[in-house]
Design a protein around this motif. Structure first.
Motif, PDB file in Angstrom:
ATOM      1  N   UNK A 125       0.820  -1.210   0.000  1.00  0.00           N
ATOM      2  CA  UNK A 125       0.000   0.000   0.000  1.00  0.00           C
ATOM      3  C   UNK A 125       0.852   1.259   0.000  1.00  0.00           C
ATOM      4  N   UNK A 126       1.886   1.271   0.815  1.00  0.00           N
ATOM      5  CA  UNK A 126       2.736   2.456   0.933  1.00  0.00           C
ATOM      6  C   UNK A 126       4.201   2.014   0.935  1.00  0.00           C
ATOM      7  N   UNK A 127       4.810   1.943  -0.248  1.00  0.00           N
ATOM      8  CA  UNK A 127       6.181   1.451  -0.323  1.00  0.00           C
ATOM      9  C   UNK A 127       7.200   2.373   0.331  1.00  0.00           C
ATOM     10  N   UNK A 128       6.802   3.622   0.655  1.00  0.00           N
ATOM     11  CA  UNK A 128       7.739   4.545   1.292  1.00  0.00           C
ATOM     12  C   UNK A 128       7.736   4.413   2.814  1.00  0.00           C
ATOM     13  N   UNK A 129       6.845   3.595   3.341  1.00  0.00           N
ATOM     14  CA  UNK A 129       6.760   3.428   4.790  1.00  0.00           C
ATOM     15  C   UNK A 129       8.019   2.747   5.322  1.00  0.00           C
ATOM     16  N   UNK A 130       8.561   3.213   6.462  1.00  0.00           N
ATOM     17  CA  UNK A 130       9.759   2.560   7.027  1.00  0.00           C
ATOM     18  C   UNK A 130       9.526   1.076   7.275  1.00  0.00           C
ATOM     19  N   UNK A 131      10.552   0.311   7.070  1.00  0.00           N
ATOM     20  CA  UNK A 131      10.500  -1.137   7.241  1.00  0.00           C
ATOM     21  C   UNK A 131      11.097  -1.491   8.590  1.00  0.00           C
ATOM     22  N   UNK A 132      10.310  -2.123   9.414  1.00  0.00           N
ATOM     23  CA  UNK A 132      10.776  -2.496  10.739  1.00  0.00           C
ATOM     24  C   UNK A 132      11.414  -3.883  10.701  1.00  0.00           C
ATOM     25  N   UNK A 133      12.595  -3.982  11.262  1.00  0.00           N
ATOM     26  CA  UNK A 133      13.317  -5.258  11.317  1.00  0.00           C
ATOM     27  C   UNK A 133      13.263  -5.760  12.752  1.00  0.00           C
ATOM     28  N   UNK A 134      12.558  -6.855  12.951  1.00  0.00           N
ATOM     29  CA  UNK A 134      12.375  -7.391  14.296  1.00  0.00           C
ATOM     30  C   UNK A 134      13.481  -8.365  14.668  1.00  0.00           C
ATOM     31  N   UNK A 135      13.838  -8.356  15.933  1.00  0.00           N
ATOM     32  CA  UNK A 135      14.691  -9.371  16.538  1.00  0.00           C
ATOM     33  C   UNK A 135      16.052  -9.505  15.846  1.00  0.00           C
ATOM     34  N   UNK A 136      16.653  -8.384  15.484  1.00  0.00           N
ATOM     35  CA  UNK A 136      18.008  -8.400  14.940  1.00  0.00           C
ATOM     36  C   UNK A 136      18.779  -7.242  15.551  1.00  0.00           C
ATOM     37  N   UNK A 137      20.008  -7.529  15.962  1.00  0.00           N
ATOM     38  CA  UNK A 137      20.857  -6.495  16.542  1.00  0.00           C
ATOM     39  C   UNK A 137      21.250  -5.484  15.465  1.00  0.00           C
ATOM     40  N   UNK A 138      21.260  -4.193  15.775  1.00  0.00           N
ATOM     41  CA  UNK A 138      21.671  -3.188  14.784  1.00  0.00           C
ATOM     42  C   UNK A 138      23.069  -3.426  14.224  1.00  0.00           C
ATOM     43  N   UNK A 139      23.971  -3.975  15.040  1.00  0.00           N
ATOM     44  CA  UNK A 139      25.327  -4.260  14.554  1.00  0.00           C
ATOM     45  C   UNK A 139      25.286  -5.274  13.419  1.00  0.00           C
ATOM     46  N   UNK A 140      24.435  -6.286  13.558  1.00  0.00           N
ATOM     47  CA  UNK A 140      24.307  -7.317  12.524  1.00  0.00           C
ATOM     48  C   UNK A 140      23.735  -6.711  11.248  1.00  0.00           C
ATOM     49  N   UNK A 141      22.680  -5.907  11.397  1.00  0.00           N
ATOM     50  CA  UNK A 141      22.046  -5.326  10.209  1.00  0.00           C
ATOM     51  C   UNK A 141      22.988  -4.352   9.505  1.00  0.00           C
ATOM     52  N   UNK A 142      23.751  -3.587  10.270  1.00  0.00           N
ATOM     53  CA  UNK A 142      24.711  -2.655   9.668  1.00  0.00           C
ATOM     54  C   UNK A 142      25.779  -3.410   8.880  1.00  0.00           C
TER      55      UNK A 142
END
Length: 416
Positions: free
Chosen positions: A220-237
């Motif tokens: 519906x809204x592709x510009x909406x922020x995508x929430x990433x659950x249960x992952x450490x920010x260090x891993x995602x970075x």
């Protein structure tokens, strides 16, 4: 659910057409030092006898230095001879080289330069009267019976066309800068208390999982922020950095086994086989008593043969079985894959049983029992035999509660 995922000359007029070609010569230059020690043992070996250096490569050809302590031929005994020899490579190459005799601290006592075109392999060219023997002996007396012959060789090649070398690729640096500067970023990820800006088409091109999530036309809204659950920010970075540069970022956190384990799982689940393989290699290098059981669980779960073999080799080659059994990772391993103990015991039981038999045989009075043998027998009773019991219970269907997760704090990615 929305967008939730579980990571002063004027020109001259010409009246006729012209064409141009360029001939240029390039040279490959390198130096090789040939140290001759114990020269007094070589003095008097006779004319025509020589010692040679190890081979070295210049200009795509194989060369060595040949030294005649008593001269190249009879009658030349008052001088030592030194030559450069083409051992293997392209023929007809023009060379320019110097042969120098060095003393202590690299001081040059004798030096000669020469140009020559080698027309056949095995031919040497240089100086028959390289240095007088009397001068050489004086040098040796001050140099602990050792001299060094140094060759600086240039191999020249002529070309009829001009080749312009391309600069090294800077693609990785450009993409890393694009990620850092966030210029043109069109998607935001919320990971814990941090947000990350990225470029959806870059991520979609790198991972089929991201492609399915970020380029879904039904959103519906592709510009909406995508929430990433249960992952450490260090891993995602680290994940984002890899997806832009195909390399792992530098940082102490990535040397920690837990971080590598999570990043390995993310690589597998996002279809990034290179990332998973790189993490697997680092895990193999960082195995210890506290991590080996968890690493074995990962290896079994994701069918990673290299990681499994490295873990079993570590357990088999060191007395770590008792320490490993005290870790939470071992409990998960026995819950999920009790049969892996078969592979471990295959490496431990034969030698251990042999020790037990030898101790029993000694205890019957045939041979004195050494203190080391008693200690080894004790380790068999206290380390190997309990493991056999664990394996036996597992094989007969002993029930252990099934854990909900493979790892504590394992990243669970929703859209996977």
């Amino acid at each position: 659910m929305g967008n939730t995922i579980g990571s002063s000359s004027s020109p001259v007029k010409q009246d006729v057409p012209e064409t141009w070609s360029t001939s240029f010569t390039e040279g490959d230059t390198a130096a090789h030092n040939f140290e001759v020690t114990g020269f007094s043992l070589l003095d008097g070996m006779g004319a025509g006898n020589f010692v040679s250096s190890s081979t070295f490569f210049v200009g795509g050809c194989e060369w060595d230095i040949t030294f005649y302590p008593d001269g190249w031929k009879a009658g030349g005994g008052a001088h030592a001879s030194a030559y450069l020899r083409l051992c293997n490579g392209e023929l007809g190459l023009q060379t320019n080289y110097t042969l120098s005799l060095l003393g202590k601290d690299g001081q040059v006592f004798v030096q000669g330069s020469i140009e020559h075109t080698f027309q056949s392999a095995g031919i040497f060219w240089g100086f028959e009267h390289f240095v007088q023997k009397s001068k050489l002996r004086r040098l040796l007396s001050d140099n602990e019976d050792c001299v060094t012959i140094r060759c600086v060789l240039t191999v020249m090649r002529k070309h009829d066309t001009l080749a312009i070398p391309a600069p090294p690729s800077n693609l990785q640096e450009d993409f890393a800068r694009m990620l850092k500067d966030e210029e043109g970023a069109d998607v935001t990820f919320i990971v814990g208390d941090k947000s990350f800006r990225a470029h959806r088409h870059v991520l979609a091109a790198r991972s089929p999982a991201f492609r399915a999530e970020l380029l879904d036309p039904t959103k519906d809204d592709p510009t909406k922020p995508v929430k990433v659950d249960d992952m450490d920010p260090v891993i995602f970075e680290a994940l984002l950095y890899f997806m832009y540069t195909d390399t792992l970022p530098h940082g102490c956190d990535l040397e920690k086994s837990v971080t590598l384990q999570h990043l390995f799982i993310v690589g597998v689940r996002y279809g990034l086989d290179r990332l998973a393989t790189m993490c697997e290699g680092k895990l193999c290098q960082n195995i210890n008593e506290q991590t080996v059981a968890t690493a074995l669980t990962l290896a079994e779960w994701y069918d990673r043969v290299h990681l499994k073999n490295a873990c079993i080799a570590f357990v088999s080659s060191q007395d770590v079985l008792d320490a490993m059994k005290e870790t939470n990772g071992f409990k998960h391993l026995m819950t999920r894959y009790p049969g892996v103990m078969v592979d471990i015991l295959k490496q431990n039981l034969p030698s251990s049983i042999g020790v037990r038999k030898q101790v029993v045989w000694m205890q019957r009075g045939r041979t004195p029992i050494s203190r080391n043998m008693k200690r080894r027998a004790s380790r068999v009773r206290h380390a190997v035999l309990p493991s056999v019991c664990v394996l036996a219970l597992a094989l007969v269907g002993f029930c252990i509660p099934h854990p909900q997760r493979l790892l504590t704090s394992q990243p669970m990615l929703g859209f996977l």
